[in-house]
Design a protein around this motif. Structure first.
Motif, PDB file in Angstrom:
ATOM      1  N   VAL A  37      33.918  18.193 -52.651  1.00 58.25           N
ATOM      2  CA  VAL A  37      33.315  19.444 -52.163  1.00 58.25           C
ATOM      3  C   VAL A  37      34.219  20.106 -51.141  1.00 58.25           C
ATOM      4  CG1 VAL A  37      31.374  20.378 -50.854  1.00 58.25           C
ATOM      5  CG2 VAL A  37      30.954  18.734 -52.680  1.00 58.25           C
ATOM      6  N   LEU A  38      34.763  19.318 -50.232  1.00 62.42           N
ATOM      7  CA  LEU A  38      35.658  19.885 -49.219  1.00 62.42           C
ATOM      8  C   LEU A  38      36.925  20.464 -49.846  1.00 62.42           C
ATOM      9  CD1 LEU A  38      35.326  17.263 -46.339  1.00 62.42           C
ATOM     10  CD2 LEU A  38      34.377  19.584 -46.436  1.00 62.42           C
ATOM     11  N   ALA A  39      37.442  19.820 -50.900  1.00 63.10           N
ATOM     12  CA  ALA A  39      38.654  20.319 -51.557  1.00 63.10           C
ATOM     13  C   ALA A  39      38.398  21.672 -52.215  1.00 63.10           C
ATOM     14  CB  ALA A  39      39.137  19.313 -52.598  1.00 63.10           C
ATOM     15  N   THR A  40      37.195  21.904 -52.706  1.00 57.86           N
ATOM     16  CA  THR A  40      36.896  23.198 -53.323  1.00 57.86           C
ATOM     17  C   THR A  40      36.749  24.308 -52.288  1.00 57.86           C
ATOM     18  OG1 THR A  40      34.512  22.772 -53.322  1.00 57.86           O
ATOM     19  CG2 THR A  40      35.750  22.125 -55.293  1.00 57.86           C
ATOM     20  N   LEU A  41      36.548  23.944 -51.040  1.00 54.72           N
ATOM     21  CA  LEU A  41      36.391  24.941 -49.985  1.00 54.72           C
ATOM     22  C   LEU A  41      37.720  25.428 -49.408  1.00 54.72           C
ATOM     23  CD1 LEU A  41      33.342  23.428 -48.069  1.00 54.72           C
ATOM     24  CD2 LEU A  41      33.361  25.310 -49.730  1.00 54.72           C
ATOM     25  N   ILE A  42      38.828  24.834 -49.837  1.00 55.38           N
ATOM     26  CA  ILE A  42      40.149  25.271 -49.360  1.00 55.38           C
ATOM     27  C   ILE A  42      40.424  26.656 -49.941  1.00 55.38           C
ATOM     28  CG2 ILE A  42      42.636  24.789 -49.434  1.00 55.38           C
ATOM     29  CD1 ILE A  42      41.919  21.808 -49.587  1.00 55.38           C
ATOM     30  N   ASN A  44      43.178  28.537 -50.303  1.00 58.63           N
ATOM     31  CA  ASN A  44      44.355  28.679 -51.159  1.00 58.63           C
ATOM     32  C   ASN A  44      44.097  27.938 -52.474  1.00 58.63           C
ATOM     33  OD1 ASN A  44      46.860  28.496 -52.411  1.00 58.63           O
ATOM     34  ND2 ASN A  44      47.965  28.283 -50.486  1.00 58.63           N
ATOM     35  N   ALA A  45      44.190  28.641 -53.604  1.00 58.07           N
ATOM     36  CA  ALA A  45      43.845  28.057 -54.905  1.00 58.07           C
ATOM     37  C   ALA A  45      44.764  26.900 -55.286  1.00 58.07           C
ATOM     38  CB  ALA A  45      43.878  29.130 -55.986  1.00 58.07           C
ATOM     39  N   SER A  46      46.063  27.049 -55.060  1.00 57.84           N
ATOM     40  CA  SER A  46      46.985  25.975 -55.448  1.00 57.84           C
ATOM     41  C   SER A  46      46.801  24.748 -54.554  1.00 57.84           C
ATOM     42  CB  SER A  46      48.432  26.450 -55.431  1.00 57.84           C
ATOM     43  OG  SER A  46      48.789  26.902 -54.143  1.00 57.84           O
ATOM     44  N   ALA A  47      46.585  24.966 -53.264  1.00 63.07           N
ATOM     45  CA  ALA A  47      46.335  23.839 -52.356  1.00 63.07           C
ATOM     46  C   ALA A  47      45.023  23.153 -52.706  1.00 63.07           C
ATOM     47  CB  ALA A  47      46.317  24.318 -50.905  1.00 63.07           C
ATOM     48  N   SER A  48      44.044  23.943 -53.099  1.00 59.62           N
ATOM     49  CA  SER A  48      42.754  23.378 -53.510  1.00 59.62           C
ATOM     50  C   SER A  48      42.912  22.547 -54.775  1.00 59.62           C
ATOM     51  CB  SER A  48      41.749  24.508 -53.737  1.00 59.62           C
ATOM     52  OG  SER A  48      40.522  23.987 -54.182  1.00 59.62           O
ATOM     53  N   ALA A  49      43.739  23.018 -55.705  1.00 65.45           N
ATOM     54  CA  ALA A  49      43.965  22.275 -56.951  1.00 65.45           C
ATOM     55  C   ALA A  49      44.681  20.956 -56.678  1.00 65.45           C
ATOM     56  CB  ALA A  49      44.764  23.123 -57.930  1.00 65.45           C
ATOM     57  N   VAL A  50      45.698  20.999 -55.820  1.00 58.05           N
ATOM     58  CA  VAL A  50      46.430  19.769 -55.476  1.00 58.05           C
ATOM     59  C   VAL A  50      45.503  18.780 -54.763  1.00 58.05           C
ATOM     60  CG1 VAL A  50      48.276  18.832 -54.019  1.00 58.05           C
ATOM     61  CG2 VAL A  50      48.694  20.853 -55.426  1.00 58.05           C
TER      62      VAL A  50
END
Length: 160
Positions: A37-42, A44-50
């Motif tokens: 859940v926290l990763a989806t809140l980033i 920046n789309a590429s940073a969120s994907a990584v």
């Protein structure tokens, strides 16, 4: 050998008696979902994907580790021993690489069975379904775990 209903009753009693221990280990899996859940809140789309990929890989390893812990703890409790919470996780961690390897081999065999059609896949699923237990409880590794699983499983189990 015990009958299937007797094994189910004994398993339910074991897990009911030690539910707090098993729920405690399983609750660690909630951390990975919080991280997803926290990763989806980033923003920046590429940073969120990584971050999502890293979290998913970590989640997979966590699932394997908790699976190993659960099997080792259940085996100790079934033998009348105490599942020491200070040593079982470390023992599980030392077996994690072998467990992942056996799971990979098991998956490849099953995928090969699917290529041969559904019936061989079901037969392979029964034959090699006990490979993780052969690793963790009998100390067999790699292909030896698959071989021990096939020896333990009977084709008549398909009729069950």
């Amino acid at each position: 050998m015990s009958s299937i209903p007797d094994l189910v009753r004994a398993s339910v009693l074991l897990y009911r008696t030690h539910a707090r221990l098993f729920v405690g280990y399983a609750s660690w899996l909630l951390l990975s979902y919080a991280a997803i859940v926290l990763a989806t809140l980033i923003p920046n789309a590429s940073a969120s994907a990584v971050a999502g990929v890293v979290v998913q890989l970590t989640d997979g390893l966590l699932w394997f580790w908790i699976s190993v812990i659960t099997i080792l703890a259940a085996a100790a409790l079934a033998d009348g021993k105490e599942a020491d919470q200070s040593t079982v996780p470390w023992q599980a961690l030392s077996l994690l690489g072998s467990f992942v390897w056996v799971a990979l081999l098991q998956g490849l065999v099953f995928a090969g069975g699917l290529l041969l059609l559904i019936v061989p896949a079901l037969i392979f699923l029964v034959w090699y379904g006990f490979a993780p237990q052969a690793l963790l409880l009998d100390g067999k590794k790699g292909l030896d775990a698959l071989s021990a699983s096939r020896q333990r499983a009977h084709f008549s189990a398909l009729s069950f």
